[in-house]
Design a protein around this motif. Structure first.
Motif, short mmCIF file in Angstrom:
data_model
loop_
_atom_site.label_atom_id
_atom_site.label_comp_id
_atom_site.label_asym_id
_atom_site.label_seq_id
_atom_site.Cartn_x
_atom_site.Cartn_y
_atom_site.Cartn_z
N ASP A 75 11.36 -6.22 7.22
CA ASP A 75 11.24 -6.94 8.50
C ASP A 75 9.77 -6.96 8.94
OD1 ASP A 75 11.86 -8.20 10.81
OD2 ASP A 75 13.09 -6.61 11.65
N LEU A 76 9.14 -5.81 8.80
CA LEU A 76 7.73 -5.67 9.20
C LEU A 76 6.84 -6.59 8.36
CD1 LEU A 76 6.35 -3.72 11.22
CD2 LEU A 76 5.87 -2.22 9.31
N PRO A 132 4.17 6.91 4.01
CA PRO A 132 4.46 6.78 5.44
C PRO A 132 5.95 6.58 5.69
CG PRO A 132 3.54 4.74 4.63
CD PRO A 132 3.63 5.67 3.45
N LEU A 133 6.71 7.69 5.71
CA LEU A 133 8.17 7.60 5.82
C LEU A 133 8.62 8.12 7.18
CD1 LEU A 133 8.99 9.15 2.34
CD2 LEU A 133 8.79 6.75 2.89
N TYR A 134 9.70 7.53 7.67
CA TYR A 134 10.32 8.05 8.89
C TYR A 134 11.45 8.99 8.49
CZ TYR A 134 7.79 4.43 11.36
OH TYR A 134 6.80 3.65 11.88
N PRO A 135 11.30 10.29 8.75
CA PRO A 135 12.28 11.25 8.25
C PRO A 135 13.70 11.01 8.78
CG PRO A 135 10.60 12.33 9.60
CD PRO A 135 10.17 10.94 9.40
N GLN A 173 -0.14 10.11 1.56
CA GLN A 173 1.11 10.69 2.06
C GLN A 173 2.01 9.51 2.39
OE1 GLN A 173 0.53 13.24 5.46
NE2 GLN A 173 2.70 13.28 5.89
N GLU A 212 17.82 1.74 5.26
CA GLU A 212 17.41 1.34 6.61
C GLU A 212 15.88 1.23 6.69
OE1 GLU A 212 18.43 4.40 9.32
OE2 GLU A 212 17.87 3.25 11.10
N TYR A 213 15.22 2.22 6.09
CA TYR A 213 13.76 2.24 6.10
C TYR A 213 13.20 1.03 5.36
CZ TYR A 213 9.05 3.65 4.73
OH TYR A 213 7.70 3.67 4.51
N MET A 235 15.22 8.22 9.20
CA MET A 235 15.86 6.97 8.77
C MET A 235 16.51 7.17 7.42
SD MET A 235 13.43 3.77 9.46
CE MET A 235 13.03 3.16 11.07
N PRO A 266 -0.01 4.96 0.65
CA PRO A 266 -1.07 5.92 0.97
C PRO A 266 -0.81 7.27 0.31
CG PRO A 266 -0.08 4.96 2.95
CD PRO A 266 0.80 4.62 1.81
N TYR A 306 0.83 -1.20 0.00
CA TYR A 306 0.00 0.00 0.00
C TYR A 306 0.86 1.25 0.00
CZ TYR A 306 -3.68 3.22 1.66
OH TYR A 306 -4.57 4.24 1.80
N PHE A 334 13.58 -2.02 7.34
CA PHE A 334 12.56 -2.08 8.40
C PHE A 334 11.23 -2.57 7.83
CE2 PHE A 334 9.02 0.44 10.28
CZ PHE A 334 8.85 -0.34 11.41
N VAL A 335 10.87 -2.03 6.66
CA VAL A 335 9.60 -2.44 6.05
C VAL A 335 9.64 -3.93 5.71
CG1 VAL A 335 8.07 -2.12 4.07
CG2 VAL A 335 9.11 -0.14 5.17
#
Lengths: 287, 316
Positions: free
Chosen positions: B100-101, B84-87, B82, B93-94, B89, B80, B78, B97-98
């Motif tokens: 892994d998630l 969904p990013l972690y500024p 906006q 790395e991001y 990271m 969205p 998905y 993480f995704v």
């Protein structure tokens, strides 16, 4: 769960908050340790810990404020909630990451009694049980902070509200003593409580029959108790309020007692607030 | 495959999605079209399990999103509105993480992310912090995150919003290339985009399904869909006389302008007729030189406006 746990823990150290938290916590505790235990030569670490329970109230909001609020603000909750991970695991991952941050400080504190034992006979059992109590108390406050953070999108609001709630529970034991404890005022206050509960229920449910019956049954029950067995009201308000006093449970640990009721108390506070956080996040889907 | 059945979302009396039903078959790219506030994002949020529905059922890849959310979510990527990013990271790395998630196996992660970064052309920013990226790169990182784990279904909410024209074309190409392996549902309020990329179009307005068909079929459904515009030198009378007996003309409209001495002709043709050759011969015979002739196909844009407008009128 593992992914979120690792991510949160990592973010505390990349964004400095984690290091600042650990540093300030250690500086304050070490200062007390130095003055109380080393300078004044008290062989019991719990004396120092007892004097600085306020540190938790001051510092826990620093690490809990962003934990869910920031996800809400950045809309990254969309990533987490649409990934194949349940809400329970997301919240547990976050909670455990916070607990680990706090646990790191506690682990370092575990070396302090050993330092004392170099200079004489330190009361190790008492010291370690008070560290365990300190850890559990922090765990309970972290769960409260976690829940408050899930209520808002703003870190600042989360921090301020957490701080106020924590100060309130911190001062609760002494505040409760100020309230009147005779039967009639207890009755009045319990009656007031029923009114507040009925109002909250009305705002949430908008149903006159349910809220009306809550009000009538509640008021009737307290009136009956007052006339039939007024002795139940003896000190009831004080007892209820001191139930919210998270800090006072720590006292038994610092005496070196492994108090099961305090243990159960902390674990149930943690359970309740982690559960409430999960419910709050799940509820967002329905709004 | 996505099956949406009689979906209703009611925000305390404010109905965002109203009895929506559609099916996206495997391997299709379906465009989700509607004006702002039509319920596109809400529908997508419900399909991906971010929001709940008041009524109805969503089945993704055979799993009910409400009853079996973890399995259903595993087959969805998905993006969205906006991303969904972690500024704080870094890009790699991001994405790790995704991965892994999304429970990608540990030893596959690095190679999968490497190929996804190449696919979305973000390899050169892989060690940059996300907060320093431009909007276009952020969008692509978001898209890369959606592709991580190679889910069967991709749901992209306005994937090209805020990008410059070159990036828009790149993202479109990327989406087209992804469609070989994935079923894609993408939303937009820009018609050309949907027209350029999608096999089928879903048009919704005020939470209701208005049309669901291929772009060509939607165009055919429209009455008098093809028009011929011609500009010639010559008076209205001569033009009318010349074109009176040409077969296949449904409606002739001529406007003569004194200033230029030219006539603007609008011809509506019967279905399946191409009268261009005939018309130009007749005009040549009548000594009316053609200055300009163009065939005007009704665009998805006009259909969209027409459909949503007529829908509005019905409501009133």
């Amino acid at each position: 769960m593992g992914a979120i746990y690792k991510k949160e823990l990592k973010s505390y150290f990349t964004s400095m908050i984690g290091c600042v938290f650990i540093a300030i916590m250690l500086v304050i505790i070490s200062l007390y340790f130095f003055v109380v235990n080393l300078l004044n030569q008290v062989a019991d670490f719990s004396t120092a810990l007892n004097a600085i329970t306020f540190v938790i109230v001051l510092l826990i909001p620093i690490i809990t404020m962003r934990i869910v609020a920031e996800e809400n603000r950045q809309k990254t909750d969309q990533l987490l909630l649409t990934s194949p991970v349940s809400v329970t695991k997301i919240v547990l991952g976050k909670y455990l990451a916070l607990l680990t941050m706090y646990g790191i400080v506690m682990l370092i504190l575990c070396t302090y009694p050993l330092i004392m034992s170099r200079y004489g006979a330190a009361e190790l059992a008492k010291s370690y049980s008070s560290i365990l109590g300190f850890f559990l108390m922090g765990g309970a406050y972290i769960s409260i902070g976690l829940f408050i953070s899930s209520l808002t999108e703003s870190q600042v609001i989360a921090a301020v509200v957490s701080f106020i709630v924590m100060i309130f529970t911190y001062l609760m034991a002494s505040l409760a003593q100020l309230l009147p404890s005779d039967n009639i005022s207890t009755w009045i206050m319990m009656g007031g409580l029923v009114v507040i509960i009925a109002l909250i229920a009305h705002v949430m449910l908008r149903n006159f029959i349910i809220t009306g019956s809550i009000f009538v049954i509640g008021e009737a029950a307290f009136a009956i108790i007052y006339f039939v067995k007024p002795s139940l009201y003896d000190g009831l308000i004080v007892n209820i309020l001191s139930w919210f006093s998270v800090v006072s449970r720590f006292g038994t640990f610092s005496l070196g007692i492994m108090d099961i009721s305090a243990l159960v108390y902390y674990v149930s506070v943690i359970f309740v607030f982690v559960f409430l956080t999960i419910m709050k996040i799940k509820k967002k889907r329905w709004s | 495959m996505i099956e949406v059945k009689n979906l209703v979302k009611d925000y305390y009396g404010n109905v965002a999605v109203d009895g929506l039903s559609f099916t996206v078959e495997e391997g299709e790219i379906v465009g989700f079209l509607g004006p702002n506030g039509a319920g596109k994002s809400t529908t997508m949020n419900i399909i991906t399990g971010y929001l709940s529905a008041t009524e109805g059922q969503v089945i993704v890849n055979g799993y009910d999103v409400f009853e079996d959310p973890e399995k259903a979510k595993k087959s969805i990527g998905y993006l969205p509105e906006q991303p969904p990013l972690y500024p704080d990271m870094k890009v790699r790395e991001y994405l790790m993480f995704v991965a892994d998630l999304k429970k990608v196996k540990k030893r596959e992660r690095a190679s999968m992310i490497k190929s996804i970064m190449e696919l979305t052309k973000i390899t050169d920013v892989s060690e940059k912090l996300i907060k320093f990226l431009s909007k276009g790169y952020k969008q692509r990182v978001g898209l890369a995150a959606a592709i991580v784990g190679y889910p069967e279904i991709l749901i992209l909410d306005e994937p090209t919003v805020g990008l410059d024209p070159k990036q828009i074309i790149e993202i479109r190409e990327l989406i087209k290339s992804l469609s070989k392996k994935h079923t894609i549902l993408l939303s937009s309020h820009i018609m050309q985009e949907i027209d350029a990329v999608c096999d089928k179009i879903i048009i919704i307005n005020k939470g209701k399904l208005i049309a669901y068909d291929t772009p060509a079929n939607i165009a055919r459904v429209m009455e008098n869909s093809r028009e011929l515009h011609i500009t010639v030198c010559g008076s209205e009378m001569t033009v009318r006389r010349a074109l009176d007996y040409v077969d296949g003309i449904k409606k002739l409209d001529v406007r003569y302008s004194d200033a230029t001495g030219m006539s603007d002709i609008t011809i509506k043709m019967n279905e399946g007729c191409d009268v261009r050759k005939n018309v130009s011969e007749k005009l040549m015979d009548a000594k009316c030189p053609i200055i300009e002739m163009k065939l005007h196909e009704v665009s998805i844009e006009e259909i969209f406006l027409k459909l949503t407008n007529s829908n509005n009128k019905e409501d009133k």
